[in-house]
Design a protein around this motif. Structure first.
Motif, PDB file in Angstrom:
ATOM      1  N   LYS A 204     -76.022   8.319 -46.025  1.00 56.97           N
ATOM      2  CA  LYS A 204     -74.917   9.169 -46.567  1.00 56.97           C
ATOM      3  C   LYS A 204     -73.588   8.601 -45.955  1.00 56.97           C
ATOM      4  CE  LYS A 204     -77.366  13.410 -47.620  1.00 56.97           C
ATOM      5  NZ  LYS A 204     -77.316  14.851 -47.267  1.00 56.97           N
ATOM      6  N   GLU A 217     -70.176  17.930 -54.585  1.00 51.93           N
ATOM      7  CA  GLU A 217     -71.242  17.364 -54.199  1.00 51.93           C
ATOM      8  C   GLU A 217     -71.363  17.008 -52.804  1.00 51.93           C
ATOM      9  OE1 GLU A 217     -69.351  14.198 -56.433  1.00 51.93           O
ATOM     10  OE2 GLU A 217     -71.206  14.040 -57.797  1.00 51.93           O
ATOM     11  N   ASP A 219     -73.633  17.542 -50.687  1.00 52.62           N
ATOM     12  CA  ASP A 219     -74.959  16.934 -50.403  1.00 52.62           C
ATOM     13  C   ASP A 219     -74.897  15.450 -50.424  1.00 52.62           C
ATOM     14  OD1 ASP A 219     -75.980  19.487 -50.212  1.00 52.62           O
ATOM     15  OD2 ASP A 219     -77.052  19.463 -52.212  1.00 52.62           O
ATOM     16  N   LYS A 220     -73.851  14.725 -50.850  1.00 49.94           N
ATOM     17  CA  LYS A 220     -73.921  13.394 -50.823  1.00 49.94           C
ATOM     18  C   LYS A 220     -73.194  12.801 -49.540  1.00 49.94           C
ATOM     19  CE  LYS A 220     -72.101  11.412 -54.185  1.00 49.94           C
ATOM     20  NZ  LYS A 220     -70.939  11.008 -55.294  1.00 49.94           N
ATOM     21  N   TYR A 221     -72.719  13.801 -48.746  1.00 51.83           N
ATOM     22  CA  TYR A 221     -72.136  13.253 -47.456  1.00 51.83           C
ATOM     23  C   TYR A 221     -72.861  13.952 -46.115  1.00 51.83           C
ATOM     24  CZ  TYR A 221     -68.513  12.720 -50.928  1.00 51.83           C
ATOM     25  OH  TYR A 221     -67.504  12.228 -52.010  1.00 51.83           O
TER      26      TYR A 221
END
Length: 514
Positions: A204, A217, A219-221
Motif C-alpha cells: 500500500k 479511497e 483503503d488504498k493507502y
C-alpha cells in the motif's frame, strides 16, 4: 482466517529480496539504489511487525589514509623522484631535493622518503651525498611495486580486501587507517515465510497526512500512525572541535598567569612584521619564498616616530640606506611577533605581560608537520629586570600546565632576539619536536619600539605542534579535518592546569634528546 499485512512498496521490495536470499543490508541498499541509512526506518517497522529479525555486528576494516589519497592523486614519492634522477648522476642529492622543493613538485620530507625507497630498492646508489649510479632494472621493480600499492589502495577505497603482505606494507608506510563499521544482516521470521507463501503480504502507498482527496479511497493507502511509545534516537553528544577547545584552554591558562591578550591584523605592514623587529630589508626571510606579499597599490601609514627610529637604527646597525617605501608595503602576517611589536609600541616603557594566539601565513609545502596557515602563541614579558631565566621558567610553567613532563633546551638563532633558545618536547610518535622558540629582544628592537632601556623576554610558540603533542595527533592536517569520524576519535584528555595545581618545578629539563 489470517489477515493480510500491509507494507509500503519499498518495504515489500526489501522482503522480496530477503525471501530470494539477499540478506546483507548493503546488498539490499545497492539493489534499491539507496544508502543503508535510508532503510533504517523501514527495518524498524518490519521488525515491529515481526516479519524480520535484525543482527548487527561491528567489524574492523582498513581504508586509505589522507597521505595515501595524496599519493594516489599526485604519485608516490619514489615515482616522483625517479623522474628526475637521470640528470643528477654524479651530482649532489641536495641539488635534486632543492629542485623538487622549489618547483613545488613535492614537500622536502616526501622527496627524502622517495630517495630512501629508491636506495632501498637498489634503484640508485648514493655515496657521500652524491648520486653515484642508477640500476634501471631495479628502478622498474620499484615502480612496479608502487603500482601494486596503488591498486591495493584503490581496492581498499572500494571496501575490498587485499593480501596480508600488501596490507603489512601499507601499514608500515602509514598508508592505511583502521576504521569500524556495522554489518547488518536480516533474517526471515516464520511469520514472514508463512504469510509470503500464501500471498498475504500486501503493498500500500504510504501517506503521513490524510487529505480530503484521499478520503474516498482511503483503503488504498497505508496511513502512517504516530507511535509515541517509541524512544527517539539519541543524537551524538555535541562537543567543541578538539583543536579549538585546546586553543581556548591555552588562552585561559595565559590569562590566569597574568597576561593581557592583544590582537592585530592579518594583513600587516612590512614595518611591523620585519623592520620594527630589526630585520634588515635584504634579510632572506623577507623574500617571496618565505612571505606572502599582497598585490595592491595601497600602503600602510604607521606613526611617524617609529618610522624615523627604524630608519636611524637600521642605517646605523646594518649600514645600508633604509627604504620607508619598502616598510609601507603590505604582507600577510608571517609571525604574530608583529602583534607583540605593536603592543610594546602602544604601551612603551614599563612592566607588563601580553600575549596573542592567532593565525600566520607562509608559503610552506603542506605535509605532516608544516602548513601554509598556522597558529602561534606569541607573547612578551617586559620589565627592567626581566632576564633569560624568566623566559626558560615560563616555558617550564606552561609545559607543566599542559601535562608535559620533559623539555629539552638548546641554543637557537632568531634575527631579533639574543640570546635565543629552541625548546623541544617529546611527541609519542614523532619524537622530539620544537615548540618553544624564544629569546630576549635585542636592544635595537626595544629602541625602535620606544621602550629603550627595558628588557623583553619574547616567544612565538607553535600552537599547532603543541596541540599535536597534547591531542596525540601525528599529522598537522588532522587538526583541520572535517571528517566527523576523525574528530570524534580525537580526544582532548583535559589539561592538568584545570584539575590540580601545576608547577614548572615538576618539569624535567633533559640534557640530551634521547
Amino acid at each position: 482466517m489470517q489477515q493480510p499485512v500491509y507494507v509500503t512498496p519499498r518495504q515489500y521490495r526489501i522482503l522480496e529480496l530477503l525471501v530470494k536470499g539477499v540478506n546483507q543490508l548493503h546488498d539490499i541498499a545497492r539493489e534499491l539504489g539507496v544508502k543503508q541509512e535510508d532503510l533504517m526506518r523501514d527495518l524498524a517497522e518490519l521488525e515491529a511487525k515481526k516479519l524480520i529479525e535484525v543482527d548487527r555486528k561491528t567489524v574492523k576494516y582498513y581504508t586509505p589514509s589522507e597521505i595515501a589519497k595524496q599519493y594516489l592523486k599526485n604519485g608516490f614519492p619514489e615515482e616522483i623522484v625517479y623522474q628526475y634522477i637521470q640528470k643528477y648522476i654524479g651530482k649532489s642529492t641536495s641539488d635534486l631535493v632543492e629542485e623538487l622543493v622549489n618547483k613545488n613538485t613535492a614537500p622536502r620530507e616526501e622527496v627524502l622518503i622517495g630517495l630512501q625507497y629508491l636506495v632501498k630498492g637498489g634503484c640508485i646508489e648514493i655515496e657521500r651525498k652524491t648520486l653515484k649510479s642508477i640500476n634501471q632494472e631495479k628502478c622498474v621493480e620499484v615502480v612496479n611495486q608502487t603500482n601494486e600499492l596503488k591498486k591495493a589502495l584503490q581496492i581498499l577505497l572500494e571496501e575490498g580486501s587485499v593480501s596480508e603482505e600488501l596490507l603489512n606494507t601499507l601499514k608500515r608506510r602509514k598508508l592505511v587507517e583502521t576504521r569500524e563499521k556495522t554489518i547488518i544482516t536480516l533474517r526471515k521470521t516464520s511469520l514472514l515465510e508463512q504469510l509470503w507463501s500464501i500471498g498475504l503480504i500486501k503493498e500500500k502507498t504510504l501517506i503521513t497526512v490524510v487529505k480530503p482527496e484521499y478520503a474516498v479511497e482511503l483503503d488504498k493507502y497505508l496511513v502512517k500512525e504516530f507511535d509515541l511509545s517509541i524512544e527517539p534516537p539519541s543524537p551524538p553528544i555535541s562537543k567543541k572541535h578538539p583543536f579549538m577547545q585546546f586553543i581556548e584552554e591555552l588562552r585561559e591558562i595565559m590569562v590566569s598567569m597574568g597576561f593581557e591578550e592583544v590582537k592585530g591584523p592579518h594583513v600587516e605592514a612590512e614595518l611591523w612584521n620585519f623592520d620594527a623587529l630589526f630585520q634588515a630589508q635584504d634579510h632572506p626571510a623577507r623574500e617571496i619564498h618565505d612571505t606572502f606579499f599582497v598585490k595592491t597599490q595601497r600602503k600602510a601609514t604607521p606613526p611617524s616616530d617609529i618610522i624615523e627610529r627604524a630608519r636611524v637604527i637600521h642605517e646605523a646597525g646594518w649600514g645600508y640606506k633604509w627604504s620607508p617605501e619598502r616598510a609601507m608595503k603590505l604582507v600577510l602576517r608571517s609571525q604574530t611577533t608583529a602583534v607583540t611589536a605593536r603592543a610594546i609600541y602602544e604601551r612603551g616603557p614599563g612592566e607588563y605581560r601580553v600575549f596573542t594566539i592567532d593565525r600566520n601565513f607562509r608559503p610552506e609545502n603542506l605535509d605532516a608537520k608544516h602548513s601554509m596557515e598556522f597558529h602561534q602563541l606569541d607573547g612578551v614579558i617586559v620589565g627592567k629586570n626581566v632576564n633569560f631565566k624568566h623566559l626558560l621558567y615560563f616555558f617550564k610553567e606552561l609545559a607543566a600546565a599542559l601535562g608535559i613532563k620533559e623539555v629539552w633546551f638548546k641554543p637557537g638563532y632568531f634575527p631579533f632576539t639574543e640570546p635565543s633558545v629552541e625548546g623541544y618536547v617529546k611527541h609519542p610518535k614523532l619524537g622530539w619536536i620544537e615548540v618553544f622558540p624564544g629569546g630576549m629582544f635585542r636592544p635595537e628592537v626595544m629602541e625602535i619600539l620606544g621602550a629603550k632601556g627595558y628588557n623583553a623576554a619574547a616567544w612565538g610558540i607553535g600552537v599547532d605542534r603543541l596541540a599535536m603533542v597534547v591531542l596525540g595527533v601525528d599529522d598537522i592536517r588532522l587538526l583541520f579535518a572535517r571528517d566527523l569520524y576523525t574528530l570524534r576519535e580525537m580526544r582532548n584528555p583535559g589539561l592538568p592546569f584545570f584539575t590540580h595545581k601545576t608547577s614548572g618545578r615538576s618539569v624535567k629539563v633533559v640534557p640530551a634528546p634521547l
